[in-house]
Scaffold this motif. Sequence first.
Motif, PDB file in Angstrom:
ATOM      1  N   GLN A  91       0.825  -1.211   0.000  1.00 43.93           N
ATOM      2  CA  GLN A  91       0.000   0.000   0.000  1.00 43.93           C
ATOM      3  C   GLN A  91       0.858   1.259   0.000  1.00 43.93           C
ATOM      4  O   GLN A  91       0.506   2.264  -0.599  1.00 43.93           O
ATOM      5  N   LYS A  92       1.999   1.200   0.689  1.00 46.20           N
ATOM      6  CA  LYS A  92       2.811   2.404   0.814  1.00 46.20           C
ATOM      7  C   LYS A  92       3.728   2.606  -0.391  1.00 46.20           C
ATOM      8  O   LYS A  92       3.867   3.706  -0.894  1.00 46.20           O
TER       9      LYS A  92
ATOM     10  N   LEU B 141       3.107 -16.328  -2.699  1.00 50.14           N
ATOM     11  CA  LEU B 141       2.671 -16.517  -1.308  1.00 50.14           C
ATOM     12  C   LEU B 141       2.961 -15.279  -0.465  1.00 50.14           C
ATOM     13  O   LEU B 141       2.164 -14.885   0.379  1.00 50.14           O
ATOM     14  N   VAL B 142       4.139 -14.660  -0.712  1.00 50.35           N
ATOM     15  CA  VAL B 142       4.524 -13.476   0.065  1.00 50.35           C
ATOM     16  C   VAL B 142       3.524 -12.346  -0.185  1.00 50.35           C
ATOM     17  O   VAL B 142       3.073 -11.679   0.755  1.00 50.35           O
ATOM     18  N   VAL B 143       3.155 -12.144  -1.460  1.00 49.50           N
ATOM     19  CA  VAL B 143       2.209 -11.065  -1.785  1.00 49.50           C
ATOM     20  C   VAL B 143       0.853 -11.326  -1.125  1.00 49.50           C
ATOM     21  O   VAL B 143       0.254 -10.443  -0.515  1.00 49.50           O
TER      22      VAL B 143
ATOM     23  N   LEU C 197      -2.861 -10.282   3.561  1.00 51.80           N
ATOM     24  CA  LEU C 197      -3.569 -10.817   4.728  1.00 51.80           C
ATOM     25  C   LEU C 197      -3.209 -10.047   5.990  1.00 51.80           C
ATOM     26  O   LEU C 197      -4.053  -9.750   6.812  1.00 51.80           O
ATOM     27  N   PHE C 198      -1.898  -9.741   6.148  1.00 53.94           N
ATOM     28  CA  PHE C 198      -1.455  -9.041   7.348  1.00 53.94           C
ATOM     29  C   PHE C 198      -1.842  -7.565   7.318  1.00 53.94           C
ATOM     30  O   PHE C 198      -2.064  -6.949   8.340  1.00 53.94           O
ATOM     31  N   ASN C 199      -1.853  -6.958   6.134  1.00 56.75           N
ATOM     32  CA  ASN C 199      -2.208  -5.541   6.010  1.00 56.75           C
ATOM     33  C   ASN C 199      -3.372  -5.393   5.042  1.00 56.75           C
ATOM     34  O   ASN C 199      -3.166  -5.091   3.876  1.00 56.75           O
ATOM     35  N   PRO C 200      -4.594  -5.667   5.494  1.00 60.04           N
ATOM     36  CA  PRO C 200      -5.723  -5.598   4.569  1.00 60.04           C
ATOM     37  C   PRO C 200      -5.892  -4.180   4.013  1.00 60.04           C
ATOM     38  O   PRO C 200      -5.576  -3.203   4.683  1.00 60.04           O
ATOM     39  N   VAL C 201      -6.382  -4.101   2.773  1.00 59.50           N
ATOM     40  CA  VAL C 201      -6.611  -2.792   2.153  1.00 59.50           C
ATOM     41  C   VAL C 201      -7.767  -2.115   2.888  1.00 59.50           C
ATOM     42  O   VAL C 201      -8.843  -2.700   3.033  1.00 59.50           O
TER      43      VAL C 201
END
Lengths: 276, 171
Positions: free
Chosen positions: B107-108, B157-159, B164-168
């Motif tokens: 996102q950043k 998988l990383v993407v 998952l960890f930083n939902p939009v």
Amino acid sequence: MKNIFVFIWRNHFVFLFLILQSLSVYLLIQNNNYQRAGFINSASATAGNFLNVYNNITEYFSLKKANDILAAENAELKKHHPSSFFRYDVQVFNVNDTVYRQQYTYRAARVVNKTVNKRNNYLTLNRGSLHGIERNMAVITPVGVVGIVKDVSANFCTVISMLHVNSKISAQIKNNNYFGSMVWNGNNASLVNLVDIPSHVKLHKGDTVITTSFSAIFPEGVVVGTIEDFELEPGNNFYTIKVKPGTDFRSVSNVYVVGNLLKNEQVQLEEDSTND
Amino acid sequence: MIELLVKNTLRFVILIIFQVLVLNNVELGGFINPYLYVFFILMLPLETPGWLLLLLSFLMGISIDLFENTAGMHASACVFMAFCRPYLLRLISPREGFDRGSKITIQKFGINWFLTYAGIMIFLHHFALFYLEVFRFSSFFSTLLRVILSSVFTLLLVVITQYLFNPVKKN
């Protein structure tokens, strides 16, 4: 002297990298050295206990298959039990213990961890030195060969799977006794190659491959697998034989660790002979 | 500070458990072995001092080694990857530099930047790992194919994990 410390401090990132990297490579080389026991492995208490708990859960999923195999084996053993024989003789014979001396010991063990998708695959069993496990013991299931014990801790041991690039197990074809070695090329967990079978031997698909009596590790006649396919490349004196292992390495859970009571004697004798 | 510590510790433990119990049992044609645990090293804060970065990566690698019977192999690949991270970040930093305390997220920094960063890091790690595993150059190209296929799969998988960890956040 002060300048040295300043230099090291300024480049501490590079130095730390070099130190950690050499430590890793040292561990790696030590582990690859077959003669020496590695100490960072899943036989260690922490990892072993953790995997044990996990395995207690996942084991339920393969329970049915494990039961089938054990039941089949029980039936096979029942066949040999004295109660299933009809006595023909009238006289009573004493079984003379001096004729038969036990050579192989079997210990039941459970697989608590395994891989099949690496080039070098290992299994971890929940039996260790406290249960009499030693290095280089054979590991088998009722349906096929599994591998050879590598490292042993108090309660766990690691096993070099037949699916290991450096694993080489002596094997022969059951109906004609020609022998070769089982080697794995690292790609497919359900195919292991049998090499060194000369081209004049008659082969059939489905022939059983068993262990030989040459190794001091495996008892003779343990099933290795069945011939799936074979080919003779032009100009080659030896077959390329694809063998389907009897053991399903993806679901193996109950195994036997086989110790050879006469192994030291045999190995010692053979060493003495070759040293001459 | 405390939040950062807790978050990273949790990430460390969860990734190891996921790697050992799930991903190590994934078998895709014998050519693909995803190693999602490098996500931990990718996500360490930008301000992590060099020595800590190296030590944490070593710790991560040796923990995976413990479960895979590959003493030193993952540790070596992880330390190598961590060593390259500061140089790579300097190379692909935005023109005005990184803001203090900014987290590495899609996102950043945008999907292109993230894919470049994660892609190169994962490739370096897998390259070191797979060649250490075979320990010879004789099957160079088949190993290279495994490196590339596995890198692509790990990157995917990383993407996904990143999202998952930083939902939009929706407006």
